[in-house]
Enzyme design. Sequence first.
Site, PDB file in Angstrom:
ATOM      1  N   ASP A  13     132.183  44.947 -15.493  1.00 37.99           N
ATOM      2  CA  ASP A  13     133.312  44.666 -16.368  1.00 37.99           C
ATOM      3  C   ASP A  13     134.072  43.469 -15.809  1.00 37.99           C
ATOM      4  OD1 ASP A  13     135.740  44.639 -17.747  1.00 37.99           O
ATOM      5  OD2 ASP A  13     136.060  46.797 -17.590  1.00 37.99           O
ATOM      6  N   ILE A  14     134.053  42.379 -16.531  1.00 38.36           N
ATOM      7  CA  ILE A  14     134.687  41.156 -16.045  1.00 38.36           C
ATOM      8  C   ILE A  14     136.197  41.330 -15.861  1.00 38.36           C
ATOM      9  CG2 ILE A  14     135.111  40.051 -18.291  1.00 38.36           C
ATOM     10  CD1 ILE A  14     134.020  37.425 -16.894  1.00 38.36           C
ATOM     11  N   ASN A  27     137.512  32.407 -28.747  1.00 37.70           N
ATOM     12  CA  ASN A  27     137.304  31.660 -29.980  1.00 37.70           C
ATOM     13  C   ASN A  27     138.343  30.536 -29.991  1.00 37.70           C
ATOM     14  OD1 ASN A  27     139.751  32.643 -31.318  1.00 37.70           O
ATOM     15  ND2 ASN A  27     138.641  34.570 -31.554  1.00 37.70           N
ATOM     16  N   GLY A  35     134.350  41.409 -28.251  1.00 32.95           N
ATOM     17  CA  GLY A  35     133.563  41.205 -27.046  1.00 32.95           C
ATOM     18  C   GLY A  35     134.408  40.939 -25.814  1.00 32.95           C
ATOM     19  N   VAL A  36     133.971  39.976 -25.005  1.00 35.93           N
ATOM     20  CA  VAL A  36     134.665  39.609 -23.773  1.00 35.93           C
ATOM     21  C   VAL A  36     136.099  39.195 -24.077  1.00 35.93           C
ATOM     22  CG1 VAL A  36     134.728  37.889 -21.907  1.00 35.93           C
ATOM     23  CG2 VAL A  36     132.571  38.979 -22.517  1.00 35.93           C
ATOM     24  N   ASP A  37     136.276  38.412 -25.125  1.00 37.45           N
ATOM     25  CA  ASP A  37     137.603  37.916 -25.500  1.00 37.45           C
ATOM     26  C   ASP A  37     138.569  39.083 -25.746  1.00 37.45           C
ATOM     27  OD1 ASP A  37     139.593  36.062 -26.214  1.00 37.45           O
ATOM     28  OD2 ASP A  37     138.768  35.724 -28.210  1.00 37.45           O
ATOM     29  N   SER A 125     128.444  32.503 -25.093  1.00 31.68           N
ATOM     30  CA  SER A 125     127.681  32.290 -26.329  1.00 31.68           C
ATOM     31  C   SER A 125     126.433  33.152 -26.472  1.00 31.68           C
ATOM     32  CB  SER A 125     127.322  30.816 -26.532  1.00 31.68           C
ATOM     33  OG  SER A 125     128.477  30.055 -26.797  1.00 31.68           O
ATOM     34  N   GLY A 127     126.326  36.389 -26.855  1.00 27.76           N
ATOM     35  CA  GLY A 127     126.556  37.561 -27.695  1.00 27.76           C
ATOM     36  C   GLY A 127     126.502  37.212 -29.163  1.00 27.76           C
TER      37      GLY A 127
END
Length: 176
Positions: A13-14, A27, A35-37, A125, A127
């Site tokens: 988990d980042i 984005n 997602g990550v964002d 990119s 995902g």
Amino acid sequence: MTPAPDIVIVQGDITRQEVDAVVNAANSSLLGGGGVDGAIHAAAGPELLEACRAVREEEYPGGLPVGQAVATPGFRLPAAWVIHTVGPNRHAGQTDPALLESCFRRSLEIADDIGAQSVAFPAISAGIYGWDPEAVAGVAHRAVAEYDGGVREVRFVLFSDRLANTFRQVFQHRRD
């Protein structure tokens, strides 16, 4: 020329990484997403959204361009900083690997600007933006191999074992 940074590849988990900066696969609006964002925005708290709104108002009123990067504080994350970068979306016709490489390169340059010694990257990119994980790993490897700055550790934090193994295989193959 400075020594190359140590490269670490982990599944995890980042948002829990104890590094100086985490890279957000954002984005262009910088206002959160999936997602990550979405995970980074949720973990950092509402202050991150306010900081991103300020960046939009002051620096990027039309949104952060693909391949560029900008830093904000990390707020409630273990990392002091979040480096936001916008990866190319293959589904939108953004297929130039130079755009993807710019995400990694610009993020490392921003890390230098803020004095970060350790940086955690996702698979930018790979995902929903439709890039092949092997291609992303290859581009990431090239960007880090060509990097000549102050970051001492580059950690790739991948959400699945499959993705982490793909990065390990590509990095091992390129190192040989």
